[in-house]
Scaffold this motif. Sequence first.
Motif, PDB file in Angstrom:
ATOM      1  N   UNK A 231      -7.846  -4.129 -17.806  1.00 31.05           N
ATOM      2  CA  UNK A 231      -7.340  -3.753 -16.477  1.00 31.05           C
ATOM      3  C   UNK A 231      -7.314  -2.247 -16.321  1.00 31.05           C
ATOM      4  N   UNK A 232      -7.679  -1.789 -15.138  1.00 26.94           N
ATOM      5  CA  UNK A 232      -7.412  -0.414 -14.724  1.00 26.94           C
ATOM      6  C   UNK A 232      -7.412  -0.379 -13.205  1.00 26.94           C
ATOM      7  N   UNK A 233      -6.672   0.577 -12.600  1.00 30.13           N
ATOM      8  CA  UNK A 233      -6.601   0.624 -11.133  1.00 30.13           C
ATOM      9  C   UNK A 233      -7.940   0.987 -10.524  1.00 30.13           C
ATOM     10  N   UNK A 234      -8.178   0.438  -9.319  1.00 27.78           N
ATOM     11  CA  UNK A 234      -9.455   0.663  -8.624  1.00 27.78           C
ATOM     12  C   UNK A 234      -9.290   1.479  -7.335  1.00 27.78           C
ATOM     13  N   UNK A 235      -8.074   1.512  -6.779  1.00 25.33           N
ATOM     14  CA  UNK A 235      -7.856   2.110  -5.455  1.00 25.33           C
ATOM     15  C   UNK A 235      -7.251   3.504  -5.613  1.00 25.33           C
ATOM     16  N   UNK A 236      -7.956   4.516  -5.119  1.00 19.13           N
ATOM     17  CA  UNK A 236      -7.435   5.888  -5.192  1.00 19.13           C
ATOM     18  C   UNK A 236      -6.385   6.100  -4.102  1.00 19.13           C
ATOM     19  N   UNK A 237      -5.602   7.168  -4.235  1.00 19.65           N
ATOM     20  CA  UNK A 237      -4.577   7.479  -3.232  1.00 19.65           C
ATOM     21  C   UNK A 237      -5.216   7.692  -1.861  1.00 19.65           C
ATOM     22  N   UNK A 238      -6.362   8.354  -1.824  1.00 18.59           N
ATOM     23  CA  UNK A 238      -6.997   8.638  -0.525  1.00 18.59           C
ATOM     24  C   UNK A 238      -7.564   7.378   0.122  1.00 18.59           C
ATOM     25  N   UNK A 239      -7.812   6.331  -0.685  1.00 23.23           N
ATOM     26  CA  UNK A 239      -8.258   5.048  -0.124  1.00 23.23           C
ATOM     27  C   UNK A 239      -7.067   4.180   0.282  1.00 23.23           C
ATOM     28  N   UNK A 240      -6.023   4.179  -0.536  1.00 22.31           N
ATOM     29  CA  UNK A 240      -4.894   3.282  -0.310  1.00 22.31           C
ATOM     30  C   UNK A 240      -3.926   3.762   0.751  1.00 22.31           C
ATOM     31  N   UNK A 241      -3.731   5.085   0.818  1.00 27.24           N
ATOM     32  CA  UNK A 241      -2.730   5.618   1.742  1.00 27.24           C
ATOM     33  C   UNK A 241      -3.001   5.240   3.200  1.00 27.24           C
ATOM     34  N   UNK A 242      -4.259   5.338   3.706  1.00 29.50           N
ATOM     35  CA  UNK A 242      -4.494   4.942   5.102  1.00 29.50           C
ATOM     36  C   UNK A 242      -4.127   3.485   5.392  1.00 29.50           C
ATOM     37  N   UNK A 243      -4.255   2.599   4.400  1.00 25.68           N
ATOM     38  CA  UNK A 243      -3.891   1.186   4.606  1.00 25.68           C
ATOM     39  C   UNK A 243      -2.385   1.057   4.801  1.00 25.68           C
ATOM     40  N   UNK A 244      -1.638   1.846   4.049  1.00 30.32           N
ATOM     41  CA  UNK A 244      -0.182   1.860   4.203  1.00 30.32           C
ATOM     42  C   UNK A 244       0.202   2.495   5.542  1.00 30.32           C
ATOM     43  N   UNK A 245      -0.472   3.573   5.910  1.00 34.39           N
ATOM     44  CA  UNK A 245      -0.167   4.284   7.158  1.00 34.39           C
ATOM     45  C   UNK A 245      -0.364   3.365   8.369  1.00 34.39           C
ATOM     46  N   UNK A 246      -1.435   2.563   8.368  1.00 35.26           N
ATOM     47  CA  UNK A 246      -1.699   1.637   9.478  1.00 35.26           C
ATOM     48  C   UNK A 246      -0.520   0.702   9.690  1.00 35.26           C
ATOM     49  N   UNK A 247       0.000   0.166   8.607  1.00 34.41           N
ATOM     50  CA  UNK A 247       1.144  -0.752   8.677  1.00 34.41           C
ATOM     51  C   UNK A 247       2.396  -0.022   9.147  1.00 34.41           C
ATOM     52  N   UNK A 248       2.684   1.155   8.568  1.00 33.54           N
ATOM     53  CA  UNK A 248       3.876   1.924   8.948  1.00 33.54           C
ATOM     54  C   UNK A 248       3.806   2.350  10.408  1.00 33.54           C
ATOM     55  N   UNK A 249       2.614   2.766  10.857  1.00 37.07           N
ATOM     56  CA  UNK A 249       2.464   3.232  12.246  1.00 37.07           C
ATOM     57  C   UNK A 249       2.831   2.112  13.222  1.00 37.07           C
ATOM     58  N   UNK A 250       2.343   0.911  12.941  1.00 35.50           N
ATOM     59  CA  UNK A 250       2.639  -0.228  13.844  1.00 35.50           C
ATOM     60  C   UNK A 250       4.140  -0.497  13.884  1.00 35.50           C
ATOM     61  N   UNK A 251       4.786  -0.488  12.722  1.00 33.45           N
ATOM     62  CA  UNK A 251       6.218  -0.814  12.680  1.00 33.45           C
ATOM     63  C   UNK A 251       7.068   0.294  13.296  1.00 33.45           C
ATOM     64  N   UNK A 252       6.662   1.542  13.111  1.00 33.35           N
ATOM     65  CA  UNK A 252       7.422   2.648  13.711  1.00 33.35           C
ATOM     66  C   UNK A 252       7.253   2.670  15.228  1.00 33.35           C
ATOM     67  N   UNK A 253       6.059   2.323  15.709  1.00 33.66           N
ATOM     68  CA  UNK A 253       5.859   2.213  17.162  1.00 33.66           C
ATOM     69  C   UNK A 253       6.705   1.099  17.740  1.00 33.66           C
ATOM     70  N   UNK A 254       6.880  -0.005  16.962  1.00 37.25           N
ATOM     71  CA  UNK A 254       7.692  -1.149  17.430  1.00 37.25           C
ATOM     72  C   UNK A 254       9.170  -0.785  17.509  1.00 37.25           C
TER      73      UNK A 254
END
Length: 255
Positions: A231-254
């Motif tokens: 096992x080793x991680x595959x997702x870099x911070x620059x790849x993963x962070x936008x996925x988190x931001x999309x979710x946070x943006x929707x919830x903060x707008x709500x």
Amino acid sequence: VVEPILLEVDRIYHLACPASPVHYKYNPIKTIISFSTPGSIHTLGLAKRIGARFLLTSTSEVYGDPLEHPQKETYWGHVNPIGVRSCYDEGKRTAETLTMDYHRGGGVAVRIARIFNTYGPRMCLDDGRVVSNFVAQALRKHPMTVYGDGKQTRSFQYVSDLVAGLMALMESEHIGPFNLGNPGEFTMLELAEVVKETIDPMSTIEFKPNTADDPHMRKPDITKAKQLLGWEPKVSLKEGLPLMVTDFRKRILDE
């Protein structure tokens, strides 16, 4: 009359612990109770009774403010047992002790994972963890809060990498402990810059006094997980962070 609970279970993942500063700063007793005693005793006792395999999610916090860098699983740590964070650090260390004692004394098949900072969608917006703090603050047009000089380091793994690591460990024949984290190391100021690039280049930073016993460095040595779990991680911070931001943006707008 209390009816017995009849369970058909062959795997127990013990993930229950309020891990964020919001909890351990304001409810330290419940933090240590939920995970170490009696939380781990109850789940280990269940594993023993029904013959299930048990996986403990421990933490990089068992290394405390480490004098070894990066941290290997053989390092015993540098923890303040009476500090404001010790309910979490020592709670997890106690849970590791209980897990190994149930294994040696009770024959329970156990696995131990030491999880390093993890982020991703569906985290609590205001849990006090640094990635969710920065993302929520930037989206709300608030200054990003950096504690101390911002030169302390952390390593951030995306949640899907962690899940893959936990499953690989559970299905392996190895007890551990295993570090599960992304060795990519960032200072808090570097993390703030990545969040600015992702969300808003105009975001600002606000400095505040550091919290007590804040570790200066945190980076996993994952050689053992690579070699024994594949096992080793595959997702870099620059790849993963936008996925988190999309979710946070929707919830903060709500809001």
